[in-house]
Enzyme design. Structure first.
Site: not given
Ligand code: MGD
Ligand code: MGD
Ligand code: MO
Length: 648
Positions: A104, A106
């Site tokens: 998993y 991005w």
């Molecule tokens: N505490 C907490 N944890 C969370 C979340 C949160 O809100 N709070 N959000 C969750 C969510 S929604 C998501 S989507 C995940 C994100 O989780 P990930 O998508 O696993 O996070 P990234 O750090 O973007 O990891 C992407 C990796 O791909 C590598 N990469 C980039 N380009 C390439 C390429 O071309 N080839 C290869 N082989 N590698 C590449 C980058 O260096 C990076 O290490 O995190 C989740 N975890």
């Molecule tokens: N800049 C930046 N943008 C991103 C990403 C990133 O790593 N960096 N990751 C991308 C990815 S993979 C994803 S999945 C999306 C995630 O998109 P979201 O899930 O919408 O993003 P979050 O920042 O986790 O949460 C949005 C807001 O929800 C509020 N929140 C958290 N828990 C609760 C709750 O229980 N109740 C309510 N009412 N509010 C709550 C927090 O204050 C937070 O700022 O973002 C994407 N966009």
């Molecule tokens: Mo995500």
């Protein structure tokens, strides 16, 4: 200095073979600052320079030293030989079902060099792998929402909910659980060009729309929105209280419920408290949410008397019992009777990533065929630690019970579980179970440091690709702007080298170079465009132009599936067992999950707001008895009832 060329949805400037700066995309009204980091990141000393193998693994196949051992750098051929031999040993001794390739993450914005597609295609070409289902983004919603609306959650999100335009024209009250935040909308899968969240809110404010951000942070919505602070994780209680007021004050749209939904009569006794002795009044919700009861009453009345769109951020379901606020938001919207009306009902994840809320013609993607996976086993994505630590132990997910596969080899490309997983101490313990971990990474991430074999991967700026997503109207050529940093290779070349050694080179590459693949994928895309009446330039023209704006914005937007359902509930019945919106789901009820009834409910956390401290132990057999419908805090979208614990 070379002229700026797009590295996706922004321009990149190079000098002397190095990236020295970035510039916003010309059509972008509100550019993100994130690309500013590129010049430092791409040339950073934390890049993986050469193929590297962990000494303990190389010398004695040790597992315990993962994360602490030093690495030995090897020439490419030697490292590929070692990795291929190990993959071959595992598949021969244990079968491909012992290889976890969920991988998993991005990874890159480009479509051909998309690491997950590459690793999946490679593993399928050599006999398959254990996959993962869902995402950390919306995994819980993906499990629960089809039971409620009978449609895949991703389709609802991307293709079927109201566009910004429709909202601007029709909505009077926008009730945003978790806000709509331009911080998140800066990024999107495949890139985003125009960052326009803020400009839509300017329009909403100009027409006098009342925009209410409900959540822990004022800044989760743009300037000019009102803020109702609530405790994180308490939204279901607040939604129930709003529903209670509707019902108590005769504001529920019972005609809508009768025609378009099933199960309100089974939910009502819970709402009003006749079944559990606890009416879900604003006074009941107030200490849970931290919200004044009169404010809840006034909001319920306002929602019932105006065209109201409820929006829910993805964060609400990325939590313990995350299915409940999602299901309850649908029930609340149904009680208001506005589902299927323009600018009314409920929508999910506006602002979560850029592009949600754009109404666009959908063309076939620029997508690499991942081939068939003969193994056919998957785990819900966030169960990685549980799976590694508990081979053979059955687990429940969304009504099915399966044993965890016995994983001997993990291959990760394009993701970082030691960034993205919930409980990293548990993952760290479980990560020692498999015999071998192989990672392709540009940087020495926490996951790369915990691997046995690390192959240095190029970044998007070191190879040519096509940038395209259904959430954006632009199509990009992403040229190679610099030479690979260090000895980095494209994932495609790494997997070609491995597939070759495993006797499946022809199957994986089909005899094509990267450029051949780009042309082939692009031509397929172009044909699908032509079939949909959208003219897409030839590949060489795209290269010369760098980017093109496609005429695919759908104005006016097509009616959503819920609008069609509203217009003709029999002819356009939903794909739920009842054909209607399921306030009570016989299916979910039939799962028999003790703490998840067949309708949404407020589920107390086992220990109130304070979570028990879980000390990492050396044994891998820890198991919490916590249960949840499709969610638990560690693994937000699955059921965590576990029978007897086991080690690895
Ligand atoms: N505490 C907490 N944890 C969370 C979340 C949160 O809100 N709070 N959000 C969750 C969510 S929604 C998501 S989507 C995940 C994100 O989780 P990930 O998508 O696993 O996070 P990234 O750090 O973007 O990891 C992407 C990796 O791909 C590598 N990469 C980039 N380009 C390439 C390429 O071309 N080839 C290869 N082989 N590698 C590449 C980058 O260096 C990076 O290490 O995190 C989740 N975890
Ligand atoms: N800049 C930046 N943008 C991103 C990403 C990133 O790593 N960096 N990751 C991308 C990815 S993979 C994803 S999945 C999306 C995630 O998109 P979201 O899930 O919408 O993003 P979050 O920042 O986790 O949460 C949005 C807001 O929800 C509020 N929140 C958290 N828990 C609760 C709750 O229980 N109740 C309510 N009412 N509010 C709550 C927090 O204050 C937070 O700022 O973002 C994407 N966009
Ligand atoms: Mo995500």
């Amino acid at each position: 200095m070379s002229p700026p060329a797009t590295g996706g949805a922004f321009k990149v400037t190079t000098e002397g073979g190095r990236i020295i700066g970035t510039e916003p995309f010309a059509d972008d009204p509100d550019p993100s600052a994130i690309p500013d980091i590129l010049p430092q990141a791409v040339h950073h000393r934390s890049r993986v320079a050469r193929p590297s193998i962990r000494r303990g693994w190389l010398e004695r196949r040790d597992r315990a030293g993962r994360g602490s051992d030093e690495f030995v750098e090897l020439p490419w051929d030697e490292a590929l030989d070692i990795a291929a031999a190990e993959i071959d040993r595992i598949r021969k001794e244990h079968g491909n079902k012992a290889i976890f390739g969920g991988s998993y993450g991005w990874s890159s914005a480009g479509r051909f060099h998309h690491a997950q597609s590459q690793v999946h295609r490679f593993l399928n070409s050599i006999g398959g792998y254990v996959a993962s289902f869902g995402s950390y983004s919306t995994g819980c919603a993906q499990a629960i929402m089809p039971h409620v609306f009978g449609v895949s959650f991703l389709r609802y999100l991307y293709n079927e909910q109201d566009s910004w335009q429709t909202i601007a024209e029709n909505t009077e009250t926008l009730v945003m659980f978790g806000g709509i935040n331009k911080k998140n909308a800066q990024v999107s899968m495949g890139g985003i060009t125009r960052h326009d969240t803020a400009s839509w809110f300017d329009r909403f404010h100009a027409k006098g729309m009342r925009c209410l951000n409900i959540g822990p942070q004022r800044r989760d919505a743009p300037e000019g929105c009102e803020w109702l602070p609530v405790r994180p994780g308490s939204d279901t209680a607040l939604m129930l209280a709003l529903a209670f007021v509707l019902e108590q004050e005769g504001l529920t749209d019972h005609d809508f419920l009768a025609r378009y939904t099933v199960g309100f009569e089974l939910f009502r006794p819970y709402l009003m408290g006749s079944s559990d002795g606890m009416p879900k009044t604003p006074e009941w919700a107030s200490p849970i949410c931290g919200t004044d009861p009169d404010t809840i009453r006034a909001l319920a009345r306002r929602m019932a008397s105006t065209r109201t769109l409820i929006t829910v951020a993805w964060s609400l379901q990325r939590a313990e019992h995350g299915e409940q606020p999602y299901w309850m938001s649908a029930v609340l919207a149904a009680m208001l009777g506005q589902i299927g009306l323009p600018g009314g009902g409920v929508g999910y994840g506006y602002g979560a990533i850029g592009g949600i809320g754009k109404s666009m013609k959908s063309l076939r993607g620029v997508t690499l065929d991942q081939l068939q996976n003969p193994v056919g086993t998957f785990i819900p994505v966030a169960r990685i630690a549980d799976m590694l630590a508990n081979p053979g132990v059955p687990y429940d997910f969304n009504g099915r019970r399966e044993p965890y596969p016995d994983i001997r080899l993990v291959y990760w490309a394009g993701g970082n579980p030691f960034h993205h997983h919930q409980d990293l101490n548990r993952l760290s313990e479980a990560w020692k179970c498999p015999e071998t971990v192989i990672v392709n990474e540009p940087w020495w991430t926490a996951t790369a440091k915990r691997a046995d074999i690390v192959f240095p991967a190029t970044t998007s700026y070191e190879r040519e690709d096509i940038g395209r997503t259904d959430l954006d109207e632009y199509l990009f050529n992403m040229p190679a702007l610099i030479e690979p940093v260090g000895e980095a290779r494209d994932d495609y070349d790494i997997f070609s080298g491995l597939a070759e050694r495993l006797g499946e080179g022809a199957r994986f590459t089909e005899g094509r170079s990267s450029e051949d693949w780009l042309r082939q994928l692009y031509d397929g895309y172009r044909e699908s465009g032509a079939a949909a009446g959208v003219e897409v330039p030839g590949f060489d023209d795209l290269r010369a132009q760098n980017w093109v704006k496609l005429p695919i914005v759908q104005e006016p937007p097509l009616p959503s599936f819920l609008a069609r359902f509203r217009a003709d509930p029999e002819g356009n019945a939903l794909n739920t067992p009842s054909g209607r919106i399921e306030i009570f789901s016989e299916t979910v009820d039939g799962f028999g999950y003790a703490d998840c009834p067949g309708h949404p409910a407020w589920l107390e956390r086992p220990n109130g707001w304070v979570r028990p401290r879980r000390r990492p132990r050396c044994t891998l057999s820890r198991r919490s008895p916590a249960t949840s419908c499709t969610a638990s805090s560690r693994a937000p979208w699955l059921i965590s009832r576990m029978p007897a614990p086991s080690g690895c």
